[in-house]
Design a protein around this motif. Structure first.
Motif, PDB file in Angstrom:
ATOM      1  N   GLY A 148       0.861  -1.155  -0.095  1.00  0.00           N
ATOM      2  CA  GLY A 148       0.001  -0.074  -0.217  1.00  0.00           C
ATOM      3  C   GLY A 148       0.731   1.409   0.033  1.00  0.00           C
ATOM      4  O   GLY A 148       0.534   2.055  -0.749  1.00  0.00           O
ATOM      5  N   LEU A 149       1.922   1.212   0.825  1.00  0.00           N
ATOM      6  CA  LEU A 149       2.748   2.407   0.695  1.00  0.00           C
ATOM      7  C   LEU A 149       3.450   2.566  -0.666  1.00  0.00           C
ATOM      8  O   LEU A 149       3.471   3.805  -0.916  1.00  0.00           O
ATOM      9  CB  LEU A 149       3.619   2.183   2.014  1.00  0.00           C
ATOM     10  CG  LEU A 149       3.223   2.327   3.473  1.00  0.00           C
ATOM     11  CD1 LEU A 149       4.274   1.770   4.441  1.00  0.00           C
ATOM     12  CD2 LEU A 149       2.931   3.589   3.669  1.00  0.00           C
ATOM     13  N   ARG A 150       4.038   1.600  -1.258  1.00  0.00           N
ATOM     14  CA  ARG A 150       4.534   1.935  -2.422  1.00  0.00           C
ATOM     15  C   ARG A 150       3.366   2.426  -3.490  1.00  0.00           C
ATOM     16  O   ARG A 150       3.802   2.993  -4.465  1.00  0.00           O
ATOM     17  CB  ARG A 150       4.753   0.357  -3.038  1.00  0.00           C
ATOM     18  CG  ARG A 150       6.228   0.035  -2.598  1.00  0.00           C
ATOM     19  CD  ARG A 150       6.754  -1.501  -3.432  1.00  0.00           C
ATOM     20  NE  ARG A 150       7.309  -2.208  -2.689  1.00  0.00           N
ATOM     21  CZ  ARG A 150       7.009  -2.968  -1.687  1.00  0.00           C
ATOM     22  NH1 ARG A 150       5.963  -3.506  -1.865  1.00  0.00           N
ATOM     23  NH2 ARG A 150       7.762  -3.799  -0.957  1.00  0.00           N
ATOM     24  N   ARG A 151       2.070   2.048  -3.134  1.00  0.00           N
ATOM     25  CA  ARG A 151       1.047   2.940  -4.224  1.00  0.00           C
ATOM     26  C   ARG A 151       0.564   4.220  -3.523  1.00  0.00           C
ATOM     27  O   ARG A 151      -0.242   4.896  -3.582  1.00  0.00           O
ATOM     28  CB  ARG A 151      -0.235   2.137  -4.239  1.00  0.00           C
ATOM     29  CG  ARG A 151       0.176   0.801  -5.114  1.00  0.00           C
ATOM     30  CD  ARG A 151      -1.079  -0.080  -5.303  1.00  0.00           C
ATOM     31  NE  ARG A 151      -1.446  -0.518  -4.059  1.00  0.00           N
ATOM     32  CZ  ARG A 151      -1.405  -1.944  -3.650  1.00  0.00           C
ATOM     33  NH1 ARG A 151      -1.002  -2.489  -4.770  1.00  0.00           N
ATOM     34  NH2 ARG A 151      -1.873  -2.482  -2.778  1.00  0.00           N
ATOM     35  N   HIS A 152       1.634   4.701  -2.424  1.00  0.00           N
ATOM     36  CA  HIS A 152       1.504   6.193  -2.034  1.00  0.00           C
ATOM     37  C   HIS A 152       0.100   6.283  -1.095  1.00  0.00           C
ATOM     38  O   HIS A 152      -0.549   7.152  -0.821  1.00  0.00           O
ATOM     39  CB  HIS A 152       1.280   7.288  -2.954  1.00  0.00           C
ATOM     40  CG  HIS A 152       2.801   7.063  -3.876  1.00  0.00           C
ATOM     41  ND1 HIS A 152       3.833   7.394  -3.507  1.00  0.00           N
ATOM     42  CD2 HIS A 152       2.425   6.840  -5.093  1.00  0.00           C
ATOM     43  CE1 HIS A 152       4.586   7.421  -4.504  1.00  0.00           C
ATOM     44  NE2 HIS A 152       4.103   6.863  -5.360  1.00  0.00           N
ATOM     45  N   ARG A 153      -0.359   5.147  -0.466  1.00  0.00           N
ATOM     46  CA  ARG A 153      -1.395   5.051   0.652  1.00  0.00           C
ATOM     47  C   ARG A 153      -0.923   4.465   1.777  1.00  0.00           C
ATOM     48  O   ARG A 153      -0.474   3.318   1.777  1.00  0.00           O
ATOM     49  CB  ARG A 153      -2.472   4.304  -0.199  1.00  0.00           C
ATOM     50  CG  ARG A 153      -3.287   4.784  -1.180  1.00  0.00           C
ATOM     51  CD  ARG A 153      -4.568   4.332  -1.697  1.00  0.00           C
ATOM     52  NE  ARG A 153      -3.896   3.460  -2.862  1.00  0.00           N
ATOM     53  CZ  ARG A 153      -4.261   2.461  -3.531  1.00  0.00           C
ATOM     54  NH1 ARG A 153      -5.001   1.591  -2.642  1.00  0.00           N
ATOM     55  NH2 ARG A 153      -3.575   2.048  -4.613  1.00  0.00           N
ATOM     56  N   TYR A 154      -1.230   5.102   2.952  1.00  0.00           N
ATOM     57  CA  TYR A 154      -1.122   4.444   4.206  1.00  0.00           C
ATOM     58  C   TYR A 154      -2.148   3.647   4.460  1.00  0.00           C
ATOM     59  O   TYR A 154      -3.478   3.762   4.236  1.00  0.00           O
ATOM     60  CB  TYR A 154      -0.956   5.715   5.451  1.00  0.00           C
ATOM     61  CG  TYR A 154       0.392   6.372   5.309  1.00  0.00           C
ATOM     62  CD1 TYR A 154       1.270   5.803   6.437  1.00  0.00           C
ATOM     63  CD2 TYR A 154       0.747   7.470   4.750  1.00  0.00           C
ATOM     64  CE1 TYR A 154       2.642   6.367   6.325  1.00  0.00           C
ATOM     65  CE2 TYR A 154       2.099   7.870   4.855  1.00  0.00           C
ATOM     66  CZ  TYR A 154       2.990   7.564   5.635  1.00  0.00           C
ATOM     67  OH  TYR A 154       4.267   7.884   5.961  1.00  0.00           O
TER      68      TYR A 154
END
Length: 129
Positions: A99-105
């Protein structure tokens, strides 16, 4: 030689107290501890000599007889159970990483759950001998 148990000891302050088997508290300066012992665990069994100080009895020449049992160590999960917990935690961390790699926490609820699990696993690994 008198004996007792470490009532408390603060390594930063450099002193603590021994609860003597006779019921009296004895001041314990860090200089009285054996070589290599910097922070004795509360409840550790000790033998010591006593001198009379300005404010009462002071321990000297402390000998560690037995360390206090580790409550954390006694209540740790079995290694097989811990392996399953770690594997599940890796899956959760991997999902959060994706998720973080997709810029989402992760959501607030997921973040709290993950933080709680990380702290619990860290506590199970953090055994102080």
């Amino acid at each position: 030689m008198p004996s007792g148990r470490i009532r408390w000891f603060d390594a930063k302050k450099g002193y603590g107290f021994i609860a003597g088997d006779d019921g009296k508290d004895v001041f314990l300066p860090q200089t009285a501890l054996p070589q290599g012992v910097r922070n004795p665990r509360k409840g550790a069994k000790v033998e010591y000599s006593v001198i009379e100080g300005n404010r009462g009895q002071v321990a000297m020449g402390v000998t560690m007889v037995a360390s206090a049992p580790s409550l954390v160590k006694a209540t740790r999960p079995k290694p097989d159970d811990m392996a399953a917990i770690v594997e599940d935690l890796i899956k959760l961390l991997d999902s959060a990483g994706n998720g973080l790699r997709r810029h989402r926490y992760p959501s607030s609820a997921d973040s709290r759950k993950l933080a709680t699990l990380l702290r619990a696993v860290a506590d199970d690994f953090d055994v102080q001998d």
